[in-house]
Design a protein around this motif. Structure first.
Motif, PDB file in Angstrom:
ATOM      1  N   THR A 187       0.821  -1.197   0.000  1.00 17.40           N
ATOM      2  CA  THR A 187       0.000   0.000   0.000  1.00 17.40           C
ATOM      3  C   THR A 187       0.860   1.254   0.000  1.00 17.40           C
ATOM      4  O   THR A 187       2.016   1.225   0.450  1.00 17.40           O
ATOM      5  CB  THR A 187      -0.937   0.022   1.223  1.00 17.40           C
ATOM      6  OG1 THR A 187      -1.820   1.148   1.147  1.00 17.40           O
ATOM      7  CG2 THR A 187      -0.137   0.138   2.517  1.00 17.40           C
ATOM      8  N   ASN A 188       0.294   2.346  -0.484  1.00 19.99           N
ATOM      9  CA  ASN A 188       0.944   3.653  -0.351  1.00 19.99           C
ATOM     10  C   ASN A 188       0.360   4.435   0.816  1.00 19.99           C
ATOM     11  O   ASN A 188       0.708   5.608   1.027  1.00 19.99           O
ATOM     12  CB  ASN A 188       0.818   4.460  -1.652  1.00 19.99           C
ATOM     13  CG  ASN A 188      -0.623   4.844  -1.972  1.00 19.99           C
ATOM     14  OD1 ASN A 188      -1.570   4.128  -1.637  1.00 19.99           O
ATOM     15  ND2 ASN A 188      -0.787   5.975  -2.651  1.00 19.99           N
ATOM     16  N   PHE A 189      -0.549   3.818   1.574  1.00 21.26           N
ATOM     17  CA  PHE A 189      -1.120   4.447   2.764  1.00 21.26           C
ATOM     18  C   PHE A 189      -0.037   4.649   3.818  1.00 21.26           C
ATOM     19  O   PHE A 189       0.775   3.761   4.073  1.00 21.26           O
ATOM     20  CB  PHE A 189      -2.241   3.577   3.336  1.00 21.26           C
ATOM     21  CG  PHE A 189      -2.728   4.021   4.690  1.00 21.26           C
ATOM     22  CD1 PHE A 189      -3.578   5.114   4.805  1.00 21.26           C
ATOM     23  CD2 PHE A 189      -2.343   3.348   5.836  1.00 21.26           C
ATOM     24  CE1 PHE A 189      -4.032   5.528   6.047  1.00 21.26           C
ATOM     25  CE2 PHE A 189      -2.796   3.755   7.088  1.00 21.26           C
ATOM     26  CZ  PHE A 189      -3.638   4.841   7.191  1.00 21.26           C
ATOM     27  N   GLN A 190      -0.038   5.816   4.445  1.00 22.66           N
ATOM     28  CA  GLN A 190       0.916   6.126   5.501  1.00 22.66           C
ATOM     29  C   GLN A 190       0.157   6.619   6.725  1.00 22.66           C
ATOM     30  O   GLN A 190      -0.556   7.624   6.659  1.00 22.66           O
ATOM     31  CB  GLN A 190       1.921   7.186   5.049  1.00 22.66           C
ATOM     32  CG  GLN A 190       2.784   6.752   3.882  1.00 22.66           C
ATOM     33  CD  GLN A 190       3.730   7.843   3.430  1.00 22.66           C
ATOM     34  OE1 GLN A 190       4.089   8.740   4.193  1.00 22.66           O
ATOM     35  NE2 GLN A 190       4.128   7.796   2.165  1.00 22.66           N
ATOM     36  N   LEU A 191       0.325   5.915   7.829  1.00 19.95           N
ATOM     37  CA  LEU A 191      -0.365   6.273   9.062  1.00 19.95           C
ATOM     38  C   LEU A 191       0.117   7.634   9.561  1.00 19.95           C
ATOM     39  O   LEU A 191       1.320   7.918   9.545  1.00 19.95           O
ATOM     40  CB  LEU A 191      -0.103   5.198  10.118  1.00 19.95           C
ATOM     41  CG  LEU A 191      -0.921   5.272  11.411  1.00 19.95           C
ATOM     42  CD1 LEU A 191      -2.403   5.072  11.110  1.00 19.95           C
ATOM     43  CD2 LEU A 191      -0.439   4.205  12.402  1.00 19.95           C
ATOM     44  N   TYR A 192      -0.816   8.459   9.979  1.00 17.12           N
ATOM     45  CA  TYR A 192      -0.554   9.795  10.541  1.00 17.12           C
ATOM     46  C   TYR A 192       0.064  10.748   9.527  1.00 17.12           C
ATOM     47  O   TYR A 192       0.669  11.753   9.910  1.00 17.12           O
ATOM     48  CB  TYR A 192       0.377   9.702  11.760  1.00 17.12           C
ATOM     49  CG  TYR A 192      -0.090   8.746  12.825  1.00 17.12           C
ATOM     50  CD1 TYR A 192      -1.423   8.744  13.267  1.00 17.12           C
ATOM     51  CD2 TYR A 192       0.779   7.822  13.395  1.00 17.12           C
ATOM     52  CE1 TYR A 192      -1.848   7.864  14.237  1.00 17.12           C
ATOM     53  CE2 TYR A 192       0.359   6.942  14.382  1.00 17.12           C
ATOM     54  CZ  TYR A 192      -0.955   6.964  14.785  1.00 17.12           C
ATOM     55  OH  TYR A 192      -1.390   6.090  15.753  1.00 17.12           O
ATOM     56  N   ALA A 193      -0.078  10.482   8.241  1.00 16.22           N
ATOM     57  CA  ALA A 193       0.496  11.361   7.224  1.00 16.22           C
ATOM     58  C   ALA A 193      -0.619  12.011   6.410  1.00 16.22           C
ATOM     59  O   ALA A 193      -1.643  11.386   6.127  1.00 16.22           O
ATOM     60  CB  ALA A 193       1.429  10.589   6.305  1.00 16.22           C
ATOM     61  N   GLN A 194      -0.407  13.278   6.050  1.00 10.33           N
ATOM     62  CA  GLN A 194      -1.336  13.982   5.172  1.00 10.33           C
ATOM     63  C   GLN A 194      -0.984  13.609   3.739  1.00 10.33           C
ATOM     64  O   GLN A 194       0.095  13.933   3.253  1.00 10.33           O
ATOM     65  CB  GLN A 194      -1.200  15.492   5.369  1.00 10.33           C
ATOM     66  CG  GLN A 194      -2.196  16.324   4.593  1.00 10.33           C
ATOM     67  CD  GLN A 194      -3.561  16.386   5.251  1.00 10.33           C
ATOM     68  OE1 GLN A 194      -3.675  16.172   6.448  1.00 10.33           O
ATOM     69  NE2 GLN A 194      -4.590  16.665   4.473  1.00 10.33           N
ATOM     70  N   GLN A 195      -1.883  12.910   3.052  1.00 12.16           N
ATOM     71  CA  GLN A 195      -1.598  12.425   1.709  1.00 12.16           C
ATOM     72  C   GLN A 195      -2.524  13.083   0.695  1.00 12.16           C
ATOM     73  O   GLN A 195      -3.740  13.120   0.891  1.00 12.16           O
ATOM     74  CB  GLN A 195      -1.727  10.897   1.646  1.00 12.16           C
ATOM     75  CG  GLN A 195      -0.685  10.177   2.509  1.00 12.16           C
ATOM     76  CD  GLN A 195      -0.785   8.661   2.412  1.00 12.16           C
ATOM     77  OE1 GLN A 195      -1.350   8.022   3.280  1.00 12.16           O
ATOM     78  NE2 GLN A 195      -0.224   8.102   1.341  1.00 12.16           N
ATOM     79  N   GLU A 196      -1.945  13.597  -0.384  1.00 14.48           N
ATOM     80  CA  GLU A 196      -2.699  14.306  -1.403  1.00 14.48           C
ATOM     81  C   GLU A 196      -2.930  13.471  -2.655  1.00 14.48           C
ATOM     82  O   GLU A 196      -3.514  13.944  -3.618  1.00 14.48           O
ATOM     83  CB  GLU A 196      -1.965  15.609  -1.763  1.00 14.48           C
ATOM     84  CG  GLU A 196      -1.845  16.569  -0.581  1.00 14.48           C
ATOM     85  CD  GLU A 196      -1.113  17.845  -0.940  1.00 14.48           C
ATOM     86  OE1 GLU A 196      -0.620  17.940  -2.082  1.00 14.48           O
ATOM     87  OE2 GLU A 196      -1.029  18.742  -0.077  1.00 14.48           O
ATOM     88  N   VAL A 197      -2.445  12.232  -2.656  1.00 11.53           N
ATOM     89  CA  VAL A 197      -2.652  11.337  -3.786  1.00 11.53           C
ATOM     90  C   VAL A 197      -3.652  10.261  -3.397  1.00 11.53           C
ATOM     91  O   VAL A 197      -3.961  10.078  -2.215  1.00 11.53           O
ATOM     92  CB  VAL A 197      -1.323  10.674  -4.226  1.00 11.53           C
ATOM     93  CG1 VAL A 197      -0.337  11.728  -4.687  1.00 11.53           C
ATOM     94  CG2 VAL A 197      -0.727   9.839  -3.090  1.00 11.53           C
ATOM     95  N   GLU A 198      -4.183   9.564  -4.388  1.00 13.51           N
ATOM     96  CA  GLU A 198      -5.081   8.444  -4.096  1.00 13.51           C
ATOM     97  C   GLU A 198      -4.352   7.393  -3.272  1.00 13.51           C
ATOM     98  O   GLU A 198      -3.199   7.069  -3.532  1.00 13.51           O
ATOM     99  CB  GLU A 198      -5.570   7.800  -5.394  1.00 13.51           C
ATOM    100  CG  GLU A 198      -6.712   8.524  -6.051  1.00 13.51           C
ATOM    101  CD  GLU A 198      -7.361   7.692  -7.141  1.00 13.51           C
ATOM    102  OE1 GLU A 198      -7.117   6.456  -7.195  1.00 13.51           O
ATOM    103  OE2 GLU A 198      -8.101   8.268  -7.947  1.00 13.51           O
ATOM    104  N   VAL A 199      -5.042   6.880  -2.282  1.00 17.29           N
ATOM    105  CA  VAL A 199      -4.475   5.854  -1.413  1.00 17.29           C
ATOM    106  C   VAL A 199      -5.164   4.529  -1.714  1.00 17.29           C
ATOM    107  O   VAL A 199      -6.389   4.467  -1.828  1.00 17.29           O
ATOM    108  CB  VAL A 199      -4.646   6.232   0.073  1.00 17.29           C
ATOM    109  CG1 VAL A 199      -4.208   5.094   0.970  1.00 17.29           C
ATOM    110  CG2 VAL A 199      -3.852   7.494   0.388  1.00 17.29           C
ATOM    111  N   GLY A 200      -4.384   3.470  -1.852  1.00 18.39           N
ATOM    112  CA  GLY A 200      -4.962   2.159  -2.127  1.00 18.39           C
ATOM    113  C   GLY A 200      -4.018   1.038  -1.777  1.00 18.39           C
ATOM    114  O   GLY A 200      -2.898   1.261  -1.318  1.00 18.39           O
ATOM    115  N   LEU A 201      -4.477  -0.179  -1.984  1.00 17.21           N
ATOM    116  CA  LEU A 201      -3.666  -1.360  -1.692  1.00 17.21           C
ATOM    117  C   LEU A 201      -3.791  -2.363  -2.821  1.00 17.21           C
ATOM    118  O   LEU A 201      -4.776  -2.359  -3.567  1.00 17.21           O
ATOM    119  CB  LEU A 201      -4.054  -1.999  -0.353  1.00 17.21           C
ATOM    120  CG  LEU A 201      -5.412  -2.702  -0.239  1.00 17.21           C
ATOM    121  CD1 LEU A 201      -5.298  -4.184  -0.641  1.00 17.21           C
ATOM    122  CD2 LEU A 201      -5.949  -2.627   1.174  1.00 17.21           C
ATOM    123  N   VAL A 202      -2.795  -3.225  -2.919  1.00  9.62           N
ATOM    124  CA  VAL A 202      -2.825  -4.355  -3.854  1.00  9.62           C
ATOM    125  C   VAL A 202      -2.444  -5.609  -3.085  1.00  9.62           C
ATOM    126  O   VAL A 202      -1.760  -5.549  -2.062  1.00  9.62           O
ATOM    127  CB  VAL A 202      -1.857  -4.156  -5.043  1.00  9.62           C
ATOM    128  CG1 VAL A 202      -2.302  -2.993  -5.905  1.00  9.62           C
ATOM    129  CG2 VAL A 202      -0.418  -3.950  -4.554  1.00  9.62           C
TER     130      VAL A 202
END
Length: 232
Positions: free
Chosen positions: A135-150
């Motif tokens: 995943t590109n998800f990051q805990l406690y981070a402000q993310q401006e891109v789509e977040v997902g998992l494979v």
């Protein structure tokens, strides 16, 4: 590949199968409706490690780059382990976003009488499956891109190839913990994914109703996992 999964248990259930001594109060509540037919594009439960602690989050199943999102391309739902580490596409997630996608099993399809016939695959023992994920998800981070998992996949072997030529990388609990530990070197994580996945003999599979073919959030009931007789 892996195009549909079942996640019908609670976060606490999956977490306690990984860490039996986990404090229950840390995992009480926060669960969604049990999912018996979870399809890509919807939030899936993932488990991940940070600072030596196990965390859980719900992240959309499917990943695409900002350029792909702008072009409205379909997200990727699986990552081949053969290319995940060395290929440019998933390499950053392999180094920083290794997670576990827990569940009861997954679905694959064959063609029978010109129609798609779903099969459900689970462990022979009464244990959950722990699928390697990225995943590109990051805990406690402000993310401006789509977040997902494979979900990470490998070649099927022996009998399971009759159902599909790809399957998820499924790990035992200790290997799952090492896989998602950020302190695990990428070379060791690659070795785990390439050599420690559960063998075909650990699984069972059976035909289920074609009602599974409808990827609708409302199409969600335990009966979707019940075996049906062959039509042949």
């Amino acid at each position: 590949m892996c195009g549909r999964i079942a996640q019908s248990e609670s976060r606490q259930y999956y977490a306690r199968r990984l860490l039996p001594d986990l404090l229950e109060r840390e995992w009480a509540g926060g669960d969604t409706i049990p999912q018996y037919n979870l399809s890509p594009g919807r939030p899936a439960l993932l488990l991940h490690m940070l600072d030596g602690k196990l965390h859980s989050d719900y992240v959309t199943w499917g990943y695409r780059t900002p350029n792909e999102a702008a072009a409205k391309r379909k997200p990727w739902i699986n990552a081949r382990i053969e290319k995940a580490l060395t290929g440019r596409y998933f390499r950053h997630m392999f180094r920083q976003g290794r997670v576990i996608v827990p569940g009861g099993g997954w679905f694959e399809w064959t063609f029978e009488d010109g129609k798609k016939q779903p099969w459900y695959i689970s462990r022979k023992t009464n244990e959950p499956i722990f699928m390697a994920g990225l995943t590109n998800f990051q805990l406690y981070a402000q993310q401006e891109v789509e977040v997902g998992l494979v979900i990470v996949t490998e070649d099927s072997e022996r009998g399971m190839v009759d159902i599909h030529d790809r399957r998820p990388v499924v790990l035992e609990s200790q290997d799952a913990l090492r896989w998602m530990d950020p302190e695990t070197p990428v070379e060791e994580a690659a070795h785990i994914a390439q050599s420690r996945s559960l063998a075909t003999e650990e699984f069972q599979w059976w035909r289920v109703t074609r009602g599974v073919n409808r990827p609708d959030p409302a199409n969600n009931e335990p009966a979707l996992l019940d075996p049906i007789e062959s039509t042949g």
